[in-house]
Design an enzyme around this catalytic site. Structure first.
Site, PDB file in Angstrom:
ATOM      1  N   CYS A  67      27.998  78.964 110.406  1.00  0.00           N
ATOM      2  CA  CYS A  67      29.152  79.849 110.599  1.00  0.00           C
ATOM      3  C   CYS A  67      28.908  80.786 111.783  1.00  0.00           C
ATOM      4  O   CYS A  67      27.861  80.737 112.409  1.00  0.00           O
ATOM      5  CB  CYS A  67      29.395  80.676 109.346  1.00  0.00           C
ATOM      6  N   CYS A  81      25.926  83.007 111.484  1.00  0.00           N
ATOM      7  CA  CYS A  81      24.663  82.325 111.775  1.00  0.00           C
ATOM      8  C   CYS A  81      24.400  82.332 113.276  1.00  0.00           C
ATOM      9  O   CYS A  81      23.301  82.622 113.729  1.00  0.00           O
ATOM     10  CB  CYS A  81      24.694  80.873 111.299  1.00  0.00           C
ATOM     11  N   ASP A 125      11.251  56.432  96.346  1.00  0.00           N
ATOM     12  CA  ASP A 125       9.813  56.573  96.506  1.00  0.00           C
ATOM     13  C   ASP A 125       9.464  57.897  95.834  1.00  0.00           C
ATOM     14  O   ASP A 125      10.333  58.734  95.619  1.00  0.00           O
ATOM     15  CB  ASP A 125       9.506  56.595  98.013  1.00  0.00           C
ATOM     16  N   ASP A 127      10.119  57.932 102.372  1.00  0.00           N
ATOM     17  CA  ASP A 127       9.727  58.655 103.576  1.00  0.00           C
ATOM     18  C   ASP A 127       8.408  58.187 104.156  1.00  0.00           C
ATOM     19  O   ASP A 127       8.108  58.478 105.293  1.00  0.00           O
ATOM     20  CB  ASP A 127       9.604  60.148 103.268  1.00  0.00           C
ATOM     21  N   ASP A 167       6.675  52.911 102.938  1.00  0.00           N
ATOM     22  CA  ASP A 167       8.049  52.592 102.537  1.00  0.00           C
ATOM     23  C   ASP A 167       8.814  51.856 103.622  1.00  0.00           C
ATOM     24  O   ASP A 167       9.879  51.313 103.360  1.00  0.00           O
ATOM     25  CB  ASP A 167       8.840  53.876 102.232  1.00  0.00           C
TER      26      ASP A 167
END
Lengths: 725, 52
Positions: free
Chosen positions: A41, A44, A444, A624, A628
């Site tokens: 926003c 921010c 995972d 991750d 994997d």
């Protein structure tokens, strides 16, 4: 599709008006780029810019909210590493990006090129439409002819410039004797121009200049949206490559120097500090420590490391500084070799045909046949080639895939935008469609469902005095287990005992003297504890048998919510991990996952996914680790968190930017909705064709009807796509 | 119908002006951060004086 569109030529009408394009300098002064996944926003923007500008050394900082990143102009002494804590203090998650990798996305020539063509087509079609409206509302004879000639004067150069991407694509398809969506488009545009010119020279009644331009405009709009979505994904991929900012400390004649990882050579001595990640494959030359291999193998238990041990890039050094000698760098490291495995697994996925391709395959031949038939039919019936050609052109224009060309890109743009706002990046063009089909979700464990941060589980089982000693010993170490122990004990309000002679023995633990007795906190073998398969550290006080502090991996935020949401949506959920059965079972029970498999090797994971696919399941893999990657590539669709290793992110279709897992379930929902909208859009386009085509074939279509059908269907599908936002 | 002699050049000119304005906005990077620009207008930090 349009990525290789030709750059702006000076012969275009726009360039006559506009100055020659200056070579835009690559912004040299942008030294630091930060990714800010958490900003959303105006407050921010202001907070981030204020915080950055207040930092000494920062000359100028500007936030780009669309791309969620900040570009910072700073003095030579300021490093990204100094600015990240500043932002974290202000409450924003920040990651360093490699500005070198980003510069390619900044000078976005293709995007501007398309936008320029879109603008030329748009403005030209407005002007021509103005003239056409006068013709439709009753201009006759010389006035009509003049209007047609002016229209031709605008339309011909405008189309020559704007429609180039279509010409190029159609030509490249025809050269290899194939048909794509662009062939009927080009044919329609050219035929419309030719017949209109012919009609104009003969003072005819109907000219389709406006239709040809509107067609170009709507199709370019679809192309541009498509390109924007893909460019966003591409720049995101580059941004993520940049996420792991590659720096290492090289020892040259005993002196330390910081160098980019790309500059490391085989045989270099590299210093890896506690908490640092191994930049290359190598062998430990000196030092003792523990290594966290969870990203590569899924094991949560740290491995003891001493001189002589081989290490792989991606492992994290935990306790003591290590000096390693590089044995493989860059592309040769085990991290990168994994990419080969991925390439093999991925070939299956590339066979997926998107909805748009399926539609195009049906559509392109159908339109050609229909138009050729109406030409032949009218030629035989009336014997007049001019009438026949006019009607064939009208058929091509009316069936032309304006709505089809917009149907998919408008929806994917809306859906990708929505997912980006909730922190997900769509990397692959067909990822949304595949995600919508997923009915089985495989997770995972380490680093995906869990955050990889240990949490003390048996605080209550210990004597207060033990806890006080353990806290005092843990406080001096930066080992993750020590940190977790300090945190839990501190939260329980335990004060550290007073110890003397505290020393940390890298690779073993910490020891000290408490009331005249030697106390140790560390590995089982060193303290005299019993090794278990749970993550644990042991405390020995004097001669008393060592007591174990056990840890479990803490859940990633949103993990439980995501698993729940998938189960509620009726999808099968499974857990496959390389970790020990104890740890995996505990987590599976905690989340209520019934199917789980532990100690799975990378090949096991991939073959498990393949088995599920052979049973007819569409698998969504979320993972991750390096172990994997093959599974991620083998799955129907895959998601990896931004914290994952490069190789895993490359292999997955969607990247989760934030820390929270819950958007995944929502993404499945959005994807299902998007696919539904795409199908609806195809239906809407078909309905328009079903109404307008008979008119065209019957020779009743006028340029007015063509313009109405085209605009109405294009606008309807765009509005339908907007419902997704 | 003489009025057309003025109106048609005028309409072409206006279209051309629009096109040139658009080309200018593209070249000066005004479409780089549409979302951020939309939000920045709500920020009152530089309401009193322009950003130096």
């Amino acid at each position: 599709m349009t990525a290789h569109a030709t750059p702006v030529k000076a012969a275009c009408p726009a360039c006559v008006a506009a100055p020659a394009e200056p070579v835009r300098p690559v912004p040299e002064d942008v030294k630091i780029a930060l990714s800010l996944p958490g900003i959303h926003c105006s407050a921010c923007i202001a907070a981030v810019e204020r915080a950055l500008n207040a930092h000494p050394g920062v000359e100028d900082a500007r936030v780009n909210l669309t791309l969620k990143r900040a570009m910072i102009k700073a003095g030579p002494d300021t490093q990204a590493a100094d600015l990240i804590p500043v932002l974290e203090h202000a409450g924003y998650e920040a990651h360093e990006l490699d500005p070198g990798a980003l510069s390619a996305t900044q000078a976005d020539r293709t995007g501007r090129d398309l936008l320029m063509r879109l603008a030329v087509a748009g403005f030209a079609s407005m002007n021509v439409m103005l003239l056409s409206v006068s013709v439709w509302s009753g201009a006759t004879d010389a006035t009509r002819d003049m209007f047609h000639w002016i229209s031709a004067a605008i339309a011909l150069p405008a189309i020559a410039f704007s429609a180039q991407p279509f010409f190029a694509n159609a030509w490249s398809a025809l050269r290899v004797r194939r048909l794509n969506m662009d062939v009927p488009i080009v044919l329609a545009i050219l035929l419309a121009l030719v017949t209109s010119l012919w009609e104009t020279t003969l003072s005819g009644e109907h000219a389709y200049f406006d239709a040809a331009l509107a067609l170009t405009f709507f199709l370019l709009a679809g192309r541009y949206l498509d390109y924007r979505t893909r460019a966003a994904a591409r720049s995101a991929a580059e941004e993520l490559t940049a996420l792991e900012v590659p720096r290492a400390i090289r020892l040259v004649d005993g002196a330390e120097e910081e160098v980019p990882v790309a500059d490391l050579r085989v045989g270099d001595l590299i210093m890896v500090r506690p908490g640092g990640r191994m930049p290359v494959d190598g062998e430990i030359v000196s030092g003792q420590s523990e290594l966290d291999r969870s990203l590569l193998t899924g094991e949560t238990l740290p491995v003891f490391a001493k001189a002589g041990l081989s290490i792989s890039a991606g492992e994290v050094n935990l306790t003591g500084p290590l000096i390693i000698r590089a044995t493989a760098v860059g592309e040769d490291t085990s991290l990168h070799r994994m990419a080969d495995l991925v390439a093999i697994a991925e070939s299956g996925r590339s066979r997926y045909t998107s909805l748009a391709d399926k539609a195009a395959k049906l559509y392109a031949p159908g339109v050609h046949i229909l138009s050729a038939l109406s030409f032949l039919g009218w030629f035989v019936y009336s014997g007049d080639i001019r009438t026949a050609l006019n009607i064939a052109a009208a058929v091509l224009i009316i069936t032309c895939p304006c709505a089809l060309g917009l149907a998919v890109p408008a929806v994917t743009t809306a859906a990708s935008g929505r997912l980006f706002r909730s922190g997900m990046l769509i990397k692959h063009a067909t990822a949304l469609e595949r995600l919508a089909e997923a009915d089985t979700v495989v997770f995972d464990k380490t680093g995906t469902l869990t955050s990889g941060m240990p949490e003390l589980t048996n605080l209550r089982d210990h004597r207060r005095s033990d806890l006080e000693v353990a806290l005092a010993l843990a406080a001096v170490s930066s080992h993750p287990l020590s940190v977790a122990l300090s945190r839990s004990a501190g939260e329980a309000g335990i004060k550290p005992a007073t110890l003397s002679d505290i020393t940390e023995r890298p690779g073993y633990g910490t020891e000290g003297i408490w009331r005249g007795q030697a106390v140790r906190l560390g590995r089982a073998a060193w303290t005299g504890g019993q090794d278990t398969d749970q993550t644990a550290t042991w405390l020995s006080v004097g001669d008393r048998p060592a007591v174990a502090f056990t840890f479990s991996d803490s859940l990633r935020p949103g993990a439980a919510a995501a698993v729940d949401a998938f189960r509620k949506a009726g999808k099968k959920v499974a857990l496959i991990s390389g970790d020990t059965p104890g740890a995996v079972e505990a987590l599976a029970e905690k989340l209520g996952i019934e199917t789980w498999q532990a100690q799975a090797l990378p090949q096991d994971k991939a073959s498990c996914i393949r088995e599920l696919s052979d049973q007819g399941c569409r698998v969504l893999m979320v993972g991750d680790g390096l172990n994997d990657t093959a599974a991620l590539a083998a799955a129907h669709v895959s998601i990896s968190p931004a914290s994952a290793l490069d190789a895993a992110r490359v292999a997955s279709d969607i990247v989760l930017l934030g820390n929270d897992l819950s958007p995944i379930a929502e993404a499945c929902d959005t994807a299902a909705k998007a696919t539904r909208r795409i199908r609806e859009n195809f239906r809407i386009a078909t309905v328009y064709n079903v109404i307008a085509v008979p008119l065209a074939v019957a020779g009743l279509a006028t340029p007015l009807i063509a313009a109405l059908a085209m605009s109405a269907s294009s606008i309807t599908v765009s509005l339908n796509a907007l419902r997704l936002r | 119908m003489e009025v057309l002699a003025y109106l048609i050049p005028i309409s072409l000119l206006l279209g051309g002006v629009g096109l040139v304005a658009f080309v200018y906005t593209v070249r000066s990077n005004q479409y780089e951060d549409p979302e951020g620009d939309a939000r920045r207008i709500l920020n009152d930090e530089w309401d009193d004086k322009p950003k130096p």
